[in-house]
Design a protein around this motif. Structure first.
Motif, PDB file in Angstrom:
ATOM      1  N   ALA A 149       0.730  -1.216  -0.027  1.00  0.00           N
ATOM      2  CA  ALA A 149      -0.007   0.009   0.032  1.00  0.00           C
ATOM      3  C   ALA A 149       0.772   1.217   0.065  1.00  0.00           C
ATOM      4  O   ALA A 149       0.642   2.214  -0.686  1.00  0.00           O
ATOM      5  N   LEU A 150       1.741   1.221   0.779  1.00  0.00           N
ATOM      6  CA  LEU A 150       2.737   2.396   0.823  1.00  0.00           C
ATOM      7  C   LEU A 150       3.542   2.380  -0.471  1.00  0.00           C
ATOM      8  O   LEU A 150       3.774   3.719  -0.934  1.00  0.00           O
ATOM      9  N   ALA A 151       3.853   1.413  -0.965  1.00  0.00           N
ATOM     10  CA  ALA A 151       4.636   1.670  -2.454  1.00  0.00           C
ATOM     11  C   ALA A 151       3.579   2.198  -3.602  1.00  0.00           C
ATOM     12  O   ALA A 151       4.301   2.870  -4.444  1.00  0.00           O
ATOM     13  N   HIS A 152       2.524   1.831  -3.475  1.00  0.00           N
ATOM     14  CA  HIS A 152       1.553   1.989  -4.809  1.00  0.00           C
ATOM     15  C   HIS A 152       0.530   3.163  -4.496  1.00  0.00           C
ATOM     16  O   HIS A 152       0.252   3.540  -5.595  1.00  0.00           O
ATOM     17  N   THR A 153       0.430   3.743  -3.207  1.00  0.00           N
ATOM     18  CA  THR A 153      -0.640   4.726  -2.980  1.00  0.00           C
ATOM     19  C   THR A 153      -0.609   6.113  -3.839  1.00  0.00           C
ATOM     20  O   THR A 153      -1.293   6.345  -4.308  1.00  0.00           O
ATOM     21  N   ARG A 154       0.654   6.503  -3.578  1.00  0.00           N
ATOM     22  CA  ARG A 154       1.085   7.882  -4.111  1.00  0.00           C
ATOM     23  C   ARG A 154       1.171   7.776  -5.717  1.00  0.00           C
ATOM     24  O   ARG A 154       0.807   8.909  -6.398  1.00  0.00           O
ATOM     25  N   ALA A 155       1.583   6.705  -6.029  1.00  0.00           N
ATOM     26  CA  ALA A 155       1.850   6.550  -7.586  1.00  0.00           C
ATOM     27  C   ALA A 155       0.330   6.581  -8.249  1.00  0.00           C
ATOM     28  O   ALA A 155       0.060   7.252  -9.191  1.00  0.00           O
ATOM     29  N   LEU A 156      -0.678   5.980  -7.772  1.00  0.00           N
ATOM     30  CA  LEU A 156      -1.957   5.822  -8.277  1.00  0.00           C
ATOM     31  C   LEU A 156      -2.378   7.218  -7.920  1.00  0.00           C
ATOM     32  O   LEU A 156      -3.350   7.660  -8.755  1.00  0.00           O
ATOM     33  N   ALA A 157      -2.606   7.635  -6.742  1.00  0.00           N
ATOM     34  CA  ALA A 157      -2.984   9.017  -6.526  1.00  0.00           C
ATOM     35  C   ALA A 157      -2.662  10.259  -7.230  1.00  0.00           C
ATOM     36  O   ALA A 157      -3.553  10.749  -7.906  1.00  0.00           O
ATOM     37  N   ALA A 158      -1.563  10.065  -7.707  1.00  0.00           N
ATOM     38  CA  ALA A 158      -0.893  11.172  -8.767  1.00  0.00           C
ATOM     39  C   ALA A 158      -1.706  10.755 -10.143  1.00  0.00           C
ATOM     40  O   ALA A 158      -1.559  11.805 -10.796  1.00  0.00           O
ATOM     41  N   ALA A 159      -1.668   9.678 -10.384  1.00  0.00           N
ATOM     42  CA  ALA A 159      -2.087   9.139 -11.753  1.00  0.00           C
ATOM     43  C   ALA A 159      -3.561   9.488 -12.084  1.00  0.00           C
ATOM     44  O   ALA A 159      -4.220  10.179 -12.955  1.00  0.00           O
ATOM     45  N   PHE A 160      -4.317   9.319 -10.796  1.00  0.00           N
ATOM     46  CA  PHE A 160      -5.802   9.555 -11.065  1.00  0.00           C
ATOM     47  C   PHE A 160      -6.117  11.170 -10.943  1.00  0.00           C
ATOM     48  O   PHE A 160      -7.152  11.561 -11.516  1.00  0.00           O
ATOM     49  N   VAL A 161      -5.618  11.839  -9.919  1.00  0.00           N
ATOM     50  CA  VAL A 161      -5.868  13.347 -10.037  1.00  0.00           C
ATOM     51  C   VAL A 161      -5.632  14.042 -11.137  1.00  0.00           C
ATOM     52  O   VAL A 161      -6.409  14.853 -11.360  1.00  0.00           O
ATOM     53  N   ASP A 162      -4.666  13.608 -11.910  1.00  0.00           N
ATOM     54  CA  ASP A 162      -4.315  14.290 -13.226  1.00  0.00           C
ATOM     55  C   ASP A 162      -4.772  13.408 -14.525  1.00  0.00           C
ATOM     56  O   ASP A 162      -4.521  14.068 -15.494  1.00  0.00           O
ATOM     57  N   ALA A 163      -5.319  12.400 -14.253  1.00  0.00           N
ATOM     58  CA  ALA A 163      -5.937  11.526 -15.464  1.00  0.00           C
ATOM     59  C   ALA A 163      -4.860  11.403 -16.190  1.00  0.00           C
ATOM     60  O   ALA A 163      -4.560  11.541 -17.708  1.00  0.00           O
ATOM     61  N   ASP A 164      -3.488  11.194 -15.713  1.00  0.00           N
ATOM     62  CA  ASP A 164      -2.275  10.845 -16.294  1.00  0.00           C
ATOM     63  C   ASP A 164      -1.907   9.376 -16.943  1.00  0.00           C
ATOM     64  O   ASP A 164      -1.514   8.557 -16.085  1.00  0.00           O
ATOM     65  N   GLU A 165      -2.136   9.131 -18.064  1.00  0.00           N
ATOM     66  CA  GLU A 165      -1.984   8.060 -18.842  1.00  0.00           C
ATOM     67  C   GLU A 165      -0.603   7.449 -18.578  1.00  0.00           C
ATOM     68  O   GLU A 165      -0.502   6.094 -18.155  1.00  0.00           O
ATOM     69  N   ARG A 166       0.468   8.258 -18.900  1.00  0.00           N
ATOM     70  CA  ARG A 166       1.808   7.572 -18.587  1.00  0.00           C
ATOM     71  C   ARG A 166       1.982   7.363 -17.035  1.00  0.00           C
ATOM     72  O   ARG A 166       2.799   6.332 -16.754  1.00  0.00           O
ATOM     73  N   ALA A 167       1.575   8.195 -16.144  1.00  0.00           N
ATOM     74  CA  ALA A 167       1.640   7.800 -15.016  1.00  0.00           C
ATOM     75  C   ALA A 167       0.813   6.424 -14.254  1.00  0.00           C
ATOM     76  O   ALA A 167       1.696   5.571 -13.464  1.00  0.00           O
ATOM     77  N   PHE A 168      -0.308   6.305 -14.681  1.00  0.00           N
ATOM     78  CA  PHE A 168      -0.885   5.010 -14.810  1.00  0.00           C
ATOM     79  C   PHE A 168       0.084   3.688 -15.211  1.00  0.00           C
ATOM     80  O   PHE A 168      -0.186   2.911 -14.747  1.00  0.00           O
ATOM     81  N   ALA A 169       0.212   4.066 -16.517  1.00  0.00           N
ATOM     82  CA  ALA A 169       0.965   2.958 -17.083  1.00  0.00           C
ATOM     83  C   ALA A 169       2.265   2.620 -16.455  1.00  0.00           C
ATOM     84  O   ALA A 169       2.636   1.696 -16.079  1.00  0.00           O
ATOM     85  N   GLN A 170       3.010   3.701 -15.770  1.00  0.00           N
ATOM     86  CA  GLN A 170       4.209   3.321 -15.147  1.00  0.00           C
ATOM     87  C   GLN A 170       3.997   2.737 -13.659  1.00  0.00           C
ATOM     88  O   GLN A 170       4.841   2.473 -13.016  1.00  0.00           O
ATOM     89  N   ALA A 171       2.675   2.894 -13.152  1.00  0.00           N
ATOM     90  CA  ALA A 171       2.341   2.117 -11.985  1.00  0.00           C
ATOM     91  C   ALA A 171       1.996   0.521 -12.156  1.00  0.00           C
ATOM     92  O   ALA A 171       1.594  -0.139 -11.270  1.00  0.00           O
ATOM     93  N   TYR A 172       2.184   0.024 -13.475  1.00  0.00           N
ATOM     94  CA  TYR A 172       2.099  -1.223 -13.938  1.00  0.00           C
ATOM     95  C   TYR A 172       0.778  -1.962 -13.546  1.00  0.00           C
ATOM     96  O   TYR A 172       0.519  -2.737 -12.611  1.00  0.00           O
ATOM     97  N   PRO A 173      -0.417  -1.323 -14.228  1.00  0.00           N
ATOM     98  CA  PRO A 173      -1.735  -1.773 -13.920  1.00  0.00           C
ATOM     99  C   PRO A 173      -1.989  -3.224 -14.074  1.00  0.00           C
ATOM    100  O   PRO A 173      -2.923  -3.610 -13.645  1.00  0.00           O
ATOM    101  N   PHE A 174      -1.103  -3.978 -15.065  1.00  0.00           N
ATOM    102  CA  PHE A 174      -1.327  -5.413 -14.955  1.00  0.00           C
ATOM    103  C   PHE A 174      -1.390  -5.842 -13.563  1.00  0.00           C
ATOM    104  O   PHE A 174      -1.891  -7.019 -13.636  1.00  0.00           O
ATOM    105  N   ALA A 175      -0.466  -5.592 -12.836  1.00  0.00           N
ATOM    106  CA  ALA A 175      -0.201  -6.110 -11.505  1.00  0.00           C
ATOM    107  C   ALA A 175      -1.497  -5.978 -10.713  1.00  0.00           C
ATOM    108  O   ALA A 175      -1.812  -6.947  -9.928  1.00  0.00           O
ATOM    109  N   TYR A 176      -2.280  -4.939 -10.773  1.00  0.00           N
ATOM    110  CA  TYR A 176      -3.403  -4.672 -10.135  1.00  0.00           C
ATOM    111  C   TYR A 176      -4.434  -5.729 -10.451  1.00  0.00           C
ATOM    112  O   TYR A 176      -5.362  -6.153  -9.578  1.00  0.00           O
TER     113      TYR A 176
END
Length: 272
Positions: free
Chosen positions: A204-231
């Motif tokens: 949770a600590l490792a992934h919360t900030r990355a997802l929050a940053a992607a979701f708040v700005d609708a940032d496709e690249r940031a979401f991809a860099q969070a490796y969504p396949f793992a979710y």
């Protein structure tokens, strides 16, 4: 030979079949990282990296026939989207597929579903055009991810391993059968509970900030860099992990099929 006006001819049909098979081959190649290029030779806008990752993970999580039927549905939906795939699909999928699944998992484990519900509401707000703050996303995602990683932890397997090792230690130290069994049960619970908490907290600590940053700005690249396949894997494991061992694979596939249906529906809801 004439054909009905507007109906696809043999060449068009063959081309569509070939494009679909290329799409299936792309998914069958497996989830790939954020730098994987889109598929420019596919009809429609191609696949942004985040969607390629989600689609490949969901394709592999289903049985072959179900996966191919689903891939055709997704391929057809993508073919309509000349303007590209909007990030709203991410919010739609989480609000209408991921969060309900995780709420059901929470309820089965004795929870109240508050954590996934808090995240669902933020995705709904984003779909309505309301921008939540990064702090709001972080506050909601932290508890939700802690919970889902805790549910996904392979508790039964870890407990069994710890119990066997503890019993062997006890027997080697002359505890006797009864005392060895008591020691093994106590040690296995304490050890496995601690490891499950550490696993959940660390992820949770490792992934919360990355997802929050992607979701708040609708940032496709940031979401991809969070490796969504793992979710995808984690969400399906959360649903399947506490099932009886013989039924875990089936439950995992069912969860993937449900998440896949939700992703296809989100794509179909996008206006062309």
């Amino acid at each position: 030979m004439s054909r009905t006006p507007g109906a696809p001819g043999p060449t068009e049909t063959a081309g569509a079949t070939e494009a679909f098979e290329r799409f299936v081959a792309l998914l069958a190649a497996g989830p790939v990282g954020p730098e994987h290029p889109a598929a420019p030779d596919e009809p429609g806008p191609g696949l942004p990296s985040w969607l390629a990752q989600l689609a490949a993970a969901l394709f592999h999580g289903q049985d072959e026939q179900t996966a191919r039927r689903w891939a055709l549905r997704v391929h057809t939906a993508l073919g309509r989207l000349d303007a590209g795939v909007p990030f709203a699909v991410v919010h739609d999928w989480h609000a209408h597929a991921v969060a309900p699944l995780l709420a059901e998992v929470s309820a089965r484990r004795g929870g109240d579903g508050a954590a996934p519900e808090a995240v669902r509401r933020l995705h709904e707000r984003a779909l309505a055009g309301e921008r939540a703050t990064e702090a709001e996303w972080t506050e909601a995602l932290g508890p939700a991810l802690t919970q889902v990683y805790g549910h996904a932890y392979a508790y039964a397997d870890a407990y069994a391993t710890a119990s066997v090792n503890a019993r062997a230690y006890a027997m080697d130290n002359d505890y006797g059968e009864e005392k060895a069994a008591e020691f093994a049960a106590m040690y296995a619970k304490l050890n496995t509970d601690a490891n499950a908490r550490s696993y959940a907290d660390a992820n949770a600590l490792a992934h919360t900030r990355a997802l929050a940053a992607a979701f708040v700005d609708a940032d496709e690249r940031a979401f991809a860099q969070a490796y969504p396949f793992a979710y995808v894997h984690v969400y399906a494991l959360a649903d399947a992990e506490r099932a009886e061992p013989a039924g875990r694979d089936e439950r995992y596939r069912a969860a993937c099929a449900r998440l896949a249906d939700g992703l296809a529906a989100a794509l179909e809801r996008v206006a062309p």
